[in-house]
Design an enzyme around this catalytic site. Structure first.
Site, PDB file in Angstrom:
ATOM      1  N   LYS A   1       4.012   2.023  -2.625  1.00 23.71           N
ATOM      2  CA  LYS A   1       2.868   2.356  -3.344  1.00 23.71           C
ATOM      3  C   LYS A   1       3.655   3.546  -4.528  1.00 23.71           C
ATOM      4  O   LYS A   1       3.531   4.560  -3.935  1.00 23.71           O
ATOM      5  CB  LYS A   1       1.919   3.194  -2.786  1.00 23.71           C
ATOM      6  CG  LYS A   1       0.384   3.091  -3.436  1.00 23.71           C
ATOM      7  CD  LYS A   1      -0.645   3.124  -2.501  1.00 23.71           C
ATOM      8  CE  LYS A   1      -1.933   3.644  -3.127  1.00 23.71           C
ATOM      9  NZ  LYS A   1      -2.211   3.080  -4.422  1.00 23.71           N
TER      10      LYS A   1
HETATM   11  N1  PMP Z   1      -3.856  -2.576  -4.671  1.00 21.15           N
HETATM   12  C1  PMP Z   1      -3.357  -1.745  -5.289  1.00 21.15           C
HETATM   13  C2  PMP Z   1      -2.390  -2.084  -6.473  1.00 21.15           C
HETATM   14  C3  PMP Z   1      -3.927  -0.249  -5.539  1.00 21.15           C
HETATM   15  O1  PMP Z   1      -3.390   0.456  -6.322  1.00 21.15           O
HETATM   16  C4  PMP Z   1      -4.803  -0.187  -4.413  1.00 21.15           C
HETATM   17  C5  PMP Z   1      -5.296   1.264  -4.183  1.00 21.15           C
HETATM   18  N2  PMP Z   1      -4.795   2.138  -3.492  1.00 21.15           N
HETATM   19  C6  PMP Z   1      -5.392  -0.884  -3.586  1.00 21.15           C
HETATM   20  C7  PMP Z   1      -4.852  -2.361  -3.860  1.00 21.15           C
HETATM   21  C8  PMP Z   1      -6.456  -0.697  -2.493  1.00 21.15           C
HETATM   22  O2  PMP Z   1      -5.567  -0.181  -1.758  1.00 21.15           O
HETATM   23  P1  PMP Z   1      -6.513   0.971  -0.574  1.00 21.15           P
HETATM   24  O3  PMP Z   1      -7.693   0.116  -0.033  1.00 21.15           O
HETATM   25  O4  PMP Z   1      -5.339   1.216   0.340  1.00 21.15           O
HETATM   26  O5  PMP Z   1      -7.014   2.129  -1.340  1.00 21.15           O
END
Ligand code: PMP
Length: 299
Positions: A159
């Site tokens: 991320k």
């Molecule tokens: N995909 C992307 C590219 C994101 O930025 C996010 C947000 N974090 C998600 C999916 C969803 O992930 P999460 O449920 O961990 O927030």
């Protein structure tokens, strides 16, 4: 999809060990996070002044950091304390945390060897990411021309602070008058939305793109899969194509900011009503409260 309402609640800021006033919440322009997007982050919700699934978020942050060769400047326990401190300082019981770890300040040039020390930044804010009407009636999606970066270029599990192709996809959605964009991977398979994971329902069965196809291993996505198992809704990770999306009975998105959001249209094709979504969205809200309460009682 974000269409934020005016935000009257002041945010709180924590940088490298202490809470700071907004005017002091600054980092040098020589930080490689700014110069090159060199860093990692997490978005975390808190409910009842408790961070939801903090352990999973800190684990993902630490994995992202390790994957890019960046050392956390403190122990995990200090991070937990920082999260608690900023939540306690926030004026409301619920909100959103942005946790960022940058490479830190250094000389011009990509080589991070000369960077002094990582900057660790926390922001607590209110987040109205989705307009209540859209939350009720569903959002409109388009499939973007901008693709998800291939995993052999950048592993989708990292991320990172660089979201440029997701931003370009979101801009495409805006230009098309839609609320959010779906990114395909280089092979044309569904990966995810610009900041959410994607779920399809067909004949009562749930399907979601695989991390190998470019989906972030979303923490909300994990919870949806757990809830589906509890509710005996068959669910699978699968290679999926635009055809699967166009012919789905239901589609919804999951993410920390968005929580669960129904989709009512994809590339101009309407989607039908959503019994599976409603069941899962109800279970999701109940589960979040239950998990937060049980942690409160344990501590
Ligand atoms: N995909 C992307 C590219 C994101 O930025 C996010 C947000 N974090 C998600 C999916 C969803 O992930 P999460 O449920 O961990 O927030």
């Amino acid at each position: 999809m974000s269409n934020p309402a005016p935000n009257p609640t002041p945010a709180r800021y924590w940088i490298n060990g202490r809470l700071v006033a907004e005017e002091d919440a600054v980092i040098p322009v020589t930080d490689h996070g700014l110069l090159y997007g060199d860093g990692v982050f997490e978005g975390i919700r808190f409910y009842h002044r408790r961070a939801f699934r903090l352990a999973a978020h800190l684990r993902r942050l630490s994995d992202s950091a390790r994957a890019i060769g960046l050392d956390l400047p403190c122990q995990r326990q200090e991070l937990v304390k920082a999260v608690e401190e900023i939540i306690a300082a926030f004026p409301e019981e619920e909100g959103y945390l942005r946790l960022m770890l940058t490479r830190g300040s250094g000389p011009m040039g990509l080589d991070p060897a000369g960077c002094s020390r990582p900057n660790l930044i926390l922001i607590a804010t209110r987040l109205e990411m989705v307009h209540p009407e859209l939350r009720r009636d569903g959002i409109r999606l388009v499939i973007a021309a901008t693709r998800r970066l291939p995993p052999d270029g950048l592993d989708p599990r990292i991320k990172s602070l660089n979201y440029l192709n997701h931003i370009l996809a979101r801009m495409e959605a805006g230009r098309a008058g839609a609320d959010e964009a779906v990114l395909l991977n280089a092979q044309g398979r569904l990966a995810e939305a610009s900041a959410e994971n994607l779920f399809l329902v067909r004949d009562g069965q749930l399907a979601t793109p695989r991390p190998a196809d470019g989906a972030l291993a979303g923490i909300t996505r994990d919870l949806v899969l757990e809830l589906a198992a509890e509710l005996n809704i068959p669910a699978r990770e699968a290679p999926l194509t635009p055809y699967d999306l166009y012919t789905a009975d239901e589609c919804f998105l999951s993410g920390t900011g968005a929580e669960l959001i129904p989709v009512r249209e994809v590339d101009g094709r309407p989607l039908r009503p959503c019994p599976v979504f409603s069941t899962l969205a109800g279970a999701f809200q109940q589960h979040v409260r239950r998990e937060i309460n049980s942690e409160e009682q344990e501590s």
